[in-house]
Design an enzyme around this catalytic site. Structure first.
Site, PDB file in Angstrom:
ATOM      1  N   CYS A  79       0.829  -1.201   0.000  1.00 25.40           N
ATOM      2  CA  CYS A  79       0.000   0.000   0.000  1.00 25.40           C
ATOM      3  C   CYS A  79       0.872   1.263   0.000  1.00 25.40           C
ATOM      4  O   CYS A  79       1.500   1.571  -0.999  1.00 25.40           O
ATOM      5  CB  CYS A  79      -0.977  -0.032   1.174  1.00 25.40           C
ATOM      6  SG  CYS A  79      -2.343   1.141   1.023  1.00 25.40           S
ATOM      7  N   HIS A 167      -3.760  -5.195   0.511  1.00 29.33           N
ATOM      8  CA  HIS A 167      -3.244  -5.698   1.792  1.00 29.33           C
ATOM      9  C   HIS A 167      -3.340  -7.227   1.834  1.00 29.33           C
ATOM     10  O   HIS A 167      -4.424  -7.781   2.029  1.00 29.33           O
ATOM     11  CB  HIS A 167      -4.042  -5.096   2.954  1.00 29.33           C
ATOM     12  CG  HIS A 167      -3.753  -3.650   3.187  1.00 29.33           C
ATOM     13  ND1 HIS A 167      -2.760  -3.219   4.038  1.00 29.33           N
ATOM     14  CD2 HIS A 167      -4.314  -2.535   2.655  1.00 29.33           C
ATOM     15  CE1 HIS A 167      -2.723  -1.900   4.035  1.00 29.33           C
ATOM     16  NE2 HIS A 167      -3.652  -1.452   3.205  1.00 29.33           N
ATOM     17  N   GLU A 169      -2.273  -9.117   4.155  1.00 28.37           N
ATOM     18  CA  GLU A 169      -2.318  -9.600   5.534  1.00 28.37           C
ATOM     19  C   GLU A 169      -3.726  -9.727   6.089  1.00 28.37           C
ATOM     20  O   GLU A 169      -3.929 -10.389   7.116  1.00 28.37           O
ATOM     21  CB  GLU A 169      -1.482  -8.683   6.444  1.00 28.37           C
ATOM     22  CG  GLU A 169      -2.050  -7.284   6.652  1.00 28.37           C
ATOM     23  CD  GLU A 169      -1.661  -6.273   5.582  1.00 28.37           C
ATOM     24  OE1 GLU A 169      -1.773  -5.062   5.845  1.00 28.37           O
ATOM     25  OE2 GLU A 169      -1.252  -6.697   4.475  1.00 28.37           O
ATOM     26  N   SER A 226       2.630 -14.017  32.656  1.00 31.61           N
ATOM     27  CA  SER A 226       3.558 -14.187  33.773  1.00 31.61           C
ATOM     28  C   SER A 226       3.805 -15.665  34.060  1.00 31.61           C
ATOM     29  O   SER A 226       4.908 -16.051  34.458  1.00 31.61           O
ATOM     30  CB  SER A 226       3.036 -13.476  35.024  1.00 31.61           C
ATOM     31  OG  SER A 226       1.854 -14.066  35.507  1.00 31.61           O
TER      32      SER A 226
END
Length: 509
Positions: A79, A167, A169, A226
Site C-alpha cells: 500500500c 493488503h 495480511e 507471567s
C-alpha cells in the site's frame, strides 16, 4: 542466528497483522519504526514496508532512505510502501478518482511472477487507500491489476523489489497468505524454522547465559504471560527464580487460593501474599479509574518491594511483557494518546535498582500460549481469559468496598461457570461482569426492590486490538440472568453489552 524479516512501520493499523501472518509461516519478524530501525545484518532475509495513514504527497509523509537494503535483499512494499517506492523512483502518485477501499479482484496476474505464484486470476484482495499509482518508471513491470487499478502489483526489474497496492495480511484478501509465503519463503529463502520448540530451546539457553547464578524475582498474576515467563525462567535457573503472587483483594472468586495451589504443583518457588485489606483501604472513596489504577500500581510496588527485600541478593526483575507492549512503546506514531494506563507498563521506582529480564518480549499473545503448551503448562492457565491487572477495581464503576467486590465476584463466578458448563467459554476471547453505578426498580415476590444493575460482557477477538461482541445464545443469557438475580443478593437487573471495539474498549474503564 535467527533468520528475520524486518517490517518497517509507517503507522498502519494493519502493521501488527503483517507480523502475525509472517510468524504463522514459522518465520521470525520484527516491527520497527520507519525512522528507527537496525541495519539489516546477515540474518535479515527481507524487508516489508507497511501501509500508512499518510499520503506520499504530504509534506510531512514518512520518506526513509532505503538505500542500505534496496537491491541488496528482497523488499516488498504494501500500500503506502508500494506508493513510496514508485514515487521515490520517479513514478507518479495522485488521489484516486474512484473509491479504492474494500474488496476488489485481480483480473490480471503475471503467471511468471514469483510473488504471485499459485494465485488465481480473479482472486479477491482488500484495498485501503485514497491515493493510486498513476505511472511507474520503465524498469517497473506490472504483475497485477484490477479493473480500476492498473498498478495493483509491480516488480522492479534487476532486483527482488516488489510493490502491491492491496493488503495481503487481511482476511478479505483470500490468497494473501500465499503471496506472503511466496515472498518470505520462496523469494527471501527463509527456512520456516521458528517454532515454539525452537523458541523454548533458544530462550532457555539465552537465559542461562544471561542470568548465570543470579537470583531473579517475578511477580505472578495468575495470567498466561507471567505464568509462561515463570516456566521459562524456572527451566533456565530453577530455584534461583523467586515468584511472588499478590492477592490485591480484587481477584475473581476464590482465585488466589486456586491459582497459588496450581503454581505450587508446577514446582515453582512461589510465595503468596494476602494484601487485600491494604489495597481496599487505599481505594476507599476513589471513583476515577485512572486514580484506581495508579493506587493499585503504587500499592502493588510497595507490597512487592517489601516481599522482595526478604530475599537476599536479588539482581533481576522478570516481567511478562509481550511484543505488542514493546511495539507500542516505540511506535512510529510517538507516544500514543493514553486511553488507559497499562498495568505492565511504567517501570519500577528508582529505589528498586534491579535489571530487567523479559523472556516473552518478542511474542504475541497467541504465541505465548503456544510456547506455554510446549512447556507443558496446564490448560487452566493457557486458556484463561485475559484479566486486567487492577482486577475488579475497573469493573466496579464507582467507589470500591468489600460488599461491592463480594457482589461482583459472585456475579462473575456465575457467568464464567455458566460459559464453561455450556461449552461456550472457549468460543469467546474474554468475558466478565461489570457492576454499574446505578440502581433500578424491580419486583421480587410481592415486594418492590431498588437494587444494583450488572452488565455482562463477552467478546470475540484474536489479540484484543479489535473485538466484536459475542453472539451468545438467548437461552443461555436468559438462564445466566435468572441465576444471577436469584442467587446474588443485591442485584435485580442484568444487561448484556453489544458494543464492539472500536469504538468501545473491551473493558468499561
Amino acid at each position: 542466528m535467527q533468520e528475520t524479516i524486518l517490517i518497517l512501520d509507517f503507522g498502519s493499523q494493519y502493521t501488527q497483522l503483517i507480523a502475525r501472518r509472517v510468524r504463522e509461516l514459522n518465520v521470525y519478524c520484527e516491527i520497527h519504526p520507519f525512522n528507527k530501525y537496525p541495519a539489516p545484518g546477515d540474518n535479515c532475509k527481507g524487508v516489508i514496508l507497511s501501509g500508512s495513514p499518510f499520503s506520499v504527497r504530504d509534506a510531512n509523509a514518512p520518506m526513509p532512505d532505503l538505500g542500505n537494503f534496496r537491491g541488496h535483499i528482497p523488499l516488498l512494499g504494501v500500500c503506502y510502501g508500494a506508493q513510496y517506492l514508485a514515487q521515490s523512483s520517479g513514478g507518479a502518485v495522485a488521489p484516486s478518482k474512484i473509491r479504492e477501499y474494500g474488496r476488489a479482484n485481480l483480473t490480471y496476474l503475471d503467471d511468471n511472477s514469483g510473488l504471485l505464484a499459485g494465485m488465481t486470476t480473479g482472486t479477491q484482495v482488500w484495498m485501503s487507500h485514497a491515493d493510486t499509482i498513476l505511472s511507474v518508471p520503465g524498469d517497473f513491470s506490472t504483475i497485477a491489476s484490477t479493473p480500476d487499478v492498473k498498478y495493483a502489483g509491480y516488480h522492479i526489474e534487476g532486483e527482488e523489489t516488489y510493490g502491491i497496492q492491496f493488503h495481503p495480511e487481511v482476511y478479505h484478501t483470500t490468497e494473501g497468505q500465499k503471496l506472503l509465503k511466496n515472498f518470505v519463503v520462496n523469494i527471501c529463502g527463509c527456512k520456516q524454522s521458528w517454532t515454539p520448540e525452537s523458541f523454548v530451546e533458544t530462550t532457555v539457553a539465552d537465559l542461562k547465559n544471561k542470568l548465570g547464578n543470579d537470583r531473579v524475582v517475578l511477580g505472578l498474576s495468575g495470567g498466561v504471560d507471567s505464568s509462561v515467563a515463570a516456566m521459562l525462567l524456572n527451566r533456565a535457573i530453577g530455584k534461583n527464580l523467586y515468584c511472588i503472587f499478590v492477592d490485591n483483594g480484587l481477584l475473581r472468586k476464590n482465585e488466589f487460593e486456586k491459582v497459588l495451589e496450581r503454581y505450587k504443583k508446577l514446582d515453582l518457588n512461589v510465595t503468596g501474599v494476602d494484601a487485600g485489606d491494604l489495597f481496599l483501604d487505599a481505594l476507599k472513596g476513589v471513583t476515577d479509574p485512572e486514580k484506581k489504577r495508579k493506587i493499585i500500581g503504587r500499592t502493588f510496588i510497595e507490597v512487592f518491594d517489601a516481599e522482595a527485600h526478604k530475599i537476599q541478593d536479588i539482581k533481576w526483575l522478570a516481567q511478562g511483557t509481550i511484543y505488542p507492549d514493546v511495539i507500542e512503546s516505540h511506535s512510529v506514531k510517538g507516544p500514543s494518546a493514553t486511553i488507559k494506563s497499562h498495568h505492565n507498563v511504567g517501570g519500577l521506582p528508582d529505589f528498586m535498582k534491579l535489571k530487567i529480564v523479559e523472556p516473552l518480549s518478542s511474542l504475541f499473545k497467541d504465541e505465548v500460549r503456544r510456547v506455554g503448551r510446549t512447556l507443558g503448562l496446564e490448560p487452566e492457565f493457557l486458556d484463561r481469559h485475559p484479566f486486567p491487572g487492577p482486577g475488579l477495581a475497573v469493573r466496579i464503576l464507582s467507589d470500591i468496598d468489600r460488599e461491592k467486590v463480594r457482589l461482583l465476584q459472585d456475579v462473575d463466578d456465575i457467568f464464567i461457570s455458566g460459559l464453561r458448563s455450556h461449552n461456550l467459554y472457549h468460543d469467546v476471547w474474554q468475558a466478565f461482569a461489570v457492576l454499574l453505578p446505578v440502581q433500578a426498580v424491580g419486583v421480587m415476590g410481592d415486594e418492590r426492590t431498588y437494587e444494583n444493575v450488572v452488565a455482562l460482557r463477552a467478546v470475540t477477538s484474536t489479540d484484543g486490538m479489535t473485538a466484536d461482541w459475542a453472539h451468545l445464545p438467548y437461552d443461555f443469557l436468559a438462564k445466566v440472568s435468572n441465576d444471577i438475580i436469584n442467587k446474588v443478593k443485591g442485584v435485580n437487573r442484568v444487561v448484556y453489552d453489544i458494543s464492539s471495539k472500536p469504538p468501545a474498549t473491551i473493558e468499561w474503564e
